[in-house]
Design an enzyme around this catalytic site. Structure first.
Site, PDB file in Angstrom:
ATOM      1  N   GLY A 198       0.838  -1.201   0.000  1.00 34.21           N
ATOM      2  CA  GLY A 198       0.000   0.000   0.000  1.00 34.21           C
ATOM      3  C   GLY A 198       0.869   1.245   0.000  1.00 34.21           C
ATOM      4  O   GLY A 198       2.053   1.193  -0.350  1.00 34.21           O
ATOM      5  N   VAL A 202       0.702   4.733   5.431  1.00 41.10           N
ATOM      6  CA  VAL A 202       0.280   3.597   6.258  1.00 41.10           C
ATOM      7  C   VAL A 202       1.461   2.638   6.460  1.00 41.10           C
ATOM      8  O   VAL A 202       1.590   2.021   7.518  1.00 41.10           O
ATOM      9  CB  VAL A 202      -0.941   2.875   5.632  1.00 41.10           C
ATOM     10  CG1 VAL A 202      -1.312   1.644   6.433  1.00 41.10           C
ATOM     11  CG2 VAL A 202      -2.135   3.825   5.545  1.00 41.10           C
ATOM     12  N   GLY A 203       2.343   2.582   5.474  1.00 43.58           N
ATOM     13  CA  GLY A 203       3.537   1.734   5.602  1.00 43.58           C
ATOM     14  C   GLY A 203       4.314   2.056   6.877  1.00 43.58           C
ATOM     15  O   GLY A 203       4.801   1.159   7.576  1.00 43.58           O
ATOM     16  N   GLU A 220       5.660  -3.273   0.667  1.00 37.01           N
ATOM     17  CA  GLU A 220       5.603  -3.089  -0.792  1.00 37.01           C
ATOM     18  C   GLU A 220       4.875  -1.782  -1.017  1.00 37.01           C
ATOM     19  O   GLU A 220       3.649  -1.721  -0.929  1.00 37.01           O
ATOM     20  CB  GLU A 220       4.860  -4.265  -1.440  1.00 37.01           C
ATOM     21  CG  GLU A 220       5.530  -5.617  -1.236  1.00 37.01           C
ATOM     22  CD  GLU A 220       6.839  -5.753  -2.004  1.00 37.01           C
ATOM     23  OE1 GLU A 220       7.081  -4.971  -2.940  1.00 37.01           O
ATOM     24  OE2 GLU A 220       7.630  -6.649  -1.658  1.00 37.01           O
ATOM     25  N   CYS A 254       0.913   0.423  -8.982  1.00 35.04           N
ATOM     26  CA  CYS A 254       2.065   0.921  -8.224  1.00 35.04           C
ATOM     27  C   CYS A 254       3.249   1.255  -9.123  1.00 35.04           C
ATOM     28  O   CYS A 254       4.014   2.165  -8.820  1.00 35.04           O
ATOM     29  CB  CYS A 254       2.479  -0.105  -7.174  1.00 35.04           C
ATOM     30  SG  CYS A 254       2.768  -1.740  -7.851  1.00 35.04           S
TER      31      CYS A 254
HETATM   32  P1  NAD Z   1      -5.479   1.071   0.589  1.00 35.57           P
HETATM   33  O1  NAD Z   1      -6.123   2.381   0.916  1.00 35.57           O
HETATM   34  O2  NAD Z   1      -6.288   0.000   0.006  1.00 35.57           O
HETATM   35  O3  NAD Z   1      -4.729   0.586   1.920  1.00 35.57           O
HETATM   36  C1  NAD Z   1      -3.937  -0.556   1.957  1.00 35.57           C
HETATM   37  C2  NAD Z   1      -4.245  -1.359   3.201  1.00 35.57           C
HETATM   38  O4  NAD Z   1      -3.876  -0.612   4.350  1.00 35.57           O
HETATM   39  C3  NAD Z   1      -5.729  -1.693   3.333  1.00 35.57           C
HETATM   40  O5  NAD Z   1      -5.867  -3.054   3.594  1.00 35.57           O
HETATM   41  C4  NAD Z   1      -6.177  -0.812   4.468  1.00 35.57           C
HETATM   42  O6  NAD Z   1      -7.190  -1.402   5.232  1.00 35.57           O
HETATM   43  C5  NAD Z   1      -4.930  -0.654   5.307  1.00 35.57           C
HETATM   44  N1  NAD Z   1      -4.922   0.586   6.075  1.00 35.57           N
HETATM   45  C6  NAD Z   1      -5.351   1.794   5.674  1.00 35.57           C
HETATM   46  N2  NAD Z   1      -5.176   2.706   6.659  1.00 35.57           N
HETATM   47  C7  NAD Z   1      -4.625   2.049   7.697  1.00 35.57           C
HETATM   48  C8  NAD Z   1      -4.202   2.431   9.011  1.00 35.57           C
HETATM   49  N3  NAD Z   1      -4.298   3.679   9.444  1.00 35.57           N
HETATM   50  N4  NAD Z   1      -3.671   1.484   9.809  1.00 35.57           N
HETATM   51  C9  NAD Z   1      -3.552   0.223   9.384  1.00 35.57           C
HETATM   52  N5  NAD Z   1      -3.946  -0.199   8.155  1.00 35.57           N
HETATM   53  C10 NAD Z   1      -4.472   0.700   7.318  1.00 35.57           C
HETATM   54  O7  NAD Z   1      -4.331   1.247  -0.404  1.00 35.57           O
HETATM   55  P2  NAD Z   1      -3.475   2.474  -0.707  1.00 35.57           P
HETATM   56  O8  NAD Z   1      -2.494   2.695   0.378  1.00 35.57           O
HETATM   57  O9  NAD Z   1      -4.256   3.635  -1.188  1.00 35.57           O
HETATM   58  O10 NAD Z   1      -2.764   1.817  -1.998  1.00 35.57           O
HETATM   59  C11 NAD Z   1      -2.173   2.559  -2.939  1.00 35.57           C
HETATM   60  C12 NAD Z   1      -0.690   2.613  -2.705  1.00 35.57           C
HETATM   61  O11 NAD Z   1      -0.178   1.300  -2.677  1.00 35.57           O
HETATM   62  C13 NAD Z   1       0.040   3.333  -3.798  1.00 35.57           C
HETATM   63  O12 NAD Z   1       1.034   4.135  -3.240  1.00 35.57           O
HETATM   64  C14 NAD Z   1       0.663   2.208  -4.593  1.00 35.57           C
HETATM   65  O13 NAD Z   1       1.806   2.585  -5.297  1.00 35.57           O
HETATM   66  C15 NAD Z   1       0.947   1.213  -3.515  1.00 35.57           C
HETATM   67  N6  NAD Z   1       1.041  -0.129  -4.061  1.00 35.57           N
HETATM   68  C16 NAD Z   1       2.241  -0.777  -4.002  1.00 35.57           C
HETATM   69  C17 NAD Z   1       2.371  -2.039  -4.568  1.00 35.57           C
HETATM   70  C18 NAD Z   1       3.671  -2.777  -4.533  1.00 35.57           C
HETATM   71  O14 NAD Z   1       3.665  -3.976  -4.792  1.00 35.57           O
HETATM   72  N7  NAD Z   1       4.782  -2.152  -4.223  1.00 35.57           N
HETATM   73  C19 NAD Z   1       1.275  -2.644  -5.154  1.00 35.57           C
HETATM   74  C20 NAD Z   1       0.065  -1.964  -5.159  1.00 35.57           C
HETATM   75  C21 NAD Z   1      -0.047  -0.700  -4.597  1.00 35.57           C
END
Ligand code: NAD
Length: 518
Positions: A198, A202-203, A220, A254
């Site tokens: 993600g 959040v990471g 990731e 991503c």
């Molecule tokens: P998202 O909003 O779906 O969140 C990802 C996960 O984090 C979800 O399961 C969500 O429930 C959880 N989450 C959200 N807020 C949280 C919190 N405060 N505490 C704990 N968990 C929480 O996804 P996103 O972050 O919008 O995804 C998009 C991002 O992901 C982009 O930056 C994209 O580049 C990246 N991405 C990376 C890869 C990779 O393989 N490197 C693949 C896909 C997406």
């Protein structure tokens, strides 16, 4: 089916589920190869038997055209599970440590063991490709698994939960649905491994939570993946592949090409080629049913819409939007400057900014002054240009004349570097992520005839005996700075090794003779 309601797992159930999985894992049930194979096959058939349901769910969540549902999620997921199925048994085999005269008698081996109960937290943009192959890796490695899919793809996440209950062993594999509260609860526990995919914001929360419970974490993440354009590129192919990488899944990828760096005097030629290709891609309208995916949510739509409204660049194509259907048309923006809003964050939508530069060095300096991206792209027919881009940047992956296809490429690790992530998956790399390399030795009693010097009381004789075993020789000192032609030491090293081996044999013989008064 596709509009099935997403039921969040009750918070009070989470601890119970976690404990159940821990208990079943401790029983050893997940370890036999035949058990792992059965669950992997079930996972594959869960997807295959329900392809239509998954297509409908992806259409409901992301407006996915059928071709994109198959090409971006369903087919590559099935492909990854199949290749894990055909190879995982080989990956589980224990490995002998490399030969070492000092340790060989202790039979050093590396056992491939599961890490325990692992947690996979997934994002919305590839609701199958970023869940099922990872579950396959975790199962193949012998773990118990909790999958937490994204809450903003409700149809797909609900379908995953209901099918997982039907097809998989719920005493070891569970789907827990929910949002921030449920994920926060999950993060209270200690996990064998946490894999989060993600955004970076959040990471950081996940990394801190992992640190608190000492759970190993792989991240990731995303970022702004730049594209360097060389005027010596195949322009038509470049425009086609760039647009495809940017527009597939409405740019919510991503590794989507985020922005373009192009020499100032080549910008208009590139813009023209991109416009021509866009018209070829969508002879009617990109908004026509079944042609383009939609933004995942209204907030996501609003964010991209605001970027389009606020850019100081020149919109040369597109810019059309429809909030009701969360549609954003393919949009090309030229003359985008470094401080522009389009350059401030990962776009994650079908908007392609073009930043003109006076030299390639200026482009490289810009990229290197920012976070390491997930991918760097170079379009050129000139090897020197491609090498210059690859050699002078850092990124998760580096691709020439191609976009977004590499996460599915067999045998390549997939992962970021620094702010774009840490850890690798895909194929064996995913198996390795969920596997503990457990060092193991089985030392025979007779070895103390050779190694008794290690025991107190320490004496000068023992110190001398120890020196013979441990040794302190190094390769010869360098004869000059590294730019000097290197003197080959290979021959010398070969003989040094043989000499040490014979010496050790002689010593061992001497010790045995003395010990047994031969
Ligand atoms: P998202 O909003 O779906 O969140 C990802 C996960 O984090 C979800 O399961 C969500 O429930 C959880 N989450 C959200 N807020 C949280 C919190 N405060 N505490 C704990 N968990 C929480 O996804 P996103 O972050 O919008 O995804 C998009 C991002 O992901 C982009 O930056 C994209 O580049 C990246 N991405 C990376 C890869 C990779 O393989 N490197 C693949 C896909 C997406």
């Amino acid at each position: 089916m596709s509009d099935s309601k997403l039921v969040y797992t009750p918070l009070d159930d989470i601890e119970k589920i976690y404990n159940e999985l821990k208990t079943t894992f401790a029983s050893g049930k997940s370890k036999p190869i035949r058990y792992r194979r059965y669950q992997l096959l079930q996972l594959a058939y869960m997807l295959k038997d329900n392809t239509k349901l998954f297509e409908d769910a992806l259409a409901a969540d992301l407006g996915r055209p059928e071709l994109e549902a198959r090409m971006l999620d369903i087919d590559p997921s099935l492909g990854e599970i199949k290749s894990t199925l055909s190879s995982f048994e080989k990956w589980t085999k224990q490995e002998k440590a490399p030969f070492s005269i000092n340790f060989t008698a202790m039979r050093p081996v590396i056992r491939k063991e599961p890490k325990g109960v692992v947690l996979i937290i997934s994002p919305f943009n590839y609701p199958l490709f970023l869940t099922l192959p990872l579950m396959a890796s975790a199962i193949a490695a012998g773990n118990a698994v909790v999958l937490k899919p994204a809450e903003n793809t409700p149809a797909t996440s609900a379908l995953l939960a209901s099918l997982a209950e039907k097809y998989l062993d719920t005493s070891l594999i569970r789907v827990i649905n929910g949002g921030v509260d449920e994920t926060t609860k999950l993060l209270e526990y200690t996990w064998g491994h946490i894999l989060y995919t993600g955004g970076g914001r959040v990471g950081k929360i996940i990394a801190v939570a992992g640190a608190k419970t000492l759970s190993p974490v792989s991240l990731e993440l995303g970022g702004k993946s730049p594209v360097f354009i060389d005027p010596k590129c195949d322009l038509k192919m470049t425009a086609k592949r760039l647009l495809w990488g940017k527009l597939a899944n409405a740019g919510q990828t991503c590794v989507a090409p985020d922005y373009i760096i192009v020499p100032q005097d080549f910008q208009d030629k590139l813009v023209k080629a991109l416009q021509d290709e866009c018209e070829e891609f969508y002879p009617n309208k990109a908004s026509a049913p079944g042609q383009m995916s939609r933004l995942v949510s209204t907030p996501a739509f609003t964010r991209i819409n605001n970027l389009i409204k606020n850019t100081k660049g020149t919109i040369v194509f597109g810019g059309d939007t429809d909030e009701a259907t969360k549609y954003i048309g393919p949009t090309i923006v030229k003359d985008v400057m470094p401080g522009d809003c389009l350059m401030s964050e990962e776009i994650f939508g079908p908007v392609l900014p073009i930043m003109p530069v006076s030299s390639i060095e200026e482009g490289l300096a810009y990229v290197n002054a920012h976070d390491h991206p997930l991918s760097v792209y170079a379009f050129s027919q000139d090897s020197a240009f491609k090498a210059k881009i690859f050699d002078n940047t850092q990124s998760g992956s580096a691709m020439a004349n191609e976009t977004i296809i590499h996460p599915a490429a067999y045998g390549l690790p997939f992962g970021g570097i620094g702010p774009s992530g840490s850890g690798y998956h895909s194929g064996k790399y995913g198996f390795d992520m969920f596997t503990h390399l457990r060092s193991s030795m089985d030392s025979p009693g007779w070895l103390d005839m050779l190694l008794s010097f290690r025991y107190p009381p320490y004496t000068p004789a023992k110190l001398k005996a120890m020196g013979r075993f441990t040794g302190s020789s190094l390769p010869p000192r360098p004869t000059g700075p590294p730019s000097d032609p290197q003197v080959s030491n290979t021959g010398k090293l070969f003989w040094t090794k043989w000499f040490s081996f014979l010496l050790a044999l002689g010593l061992a013989g001497g010790v045995m003779k003395r010990q047994y008064k031969l």
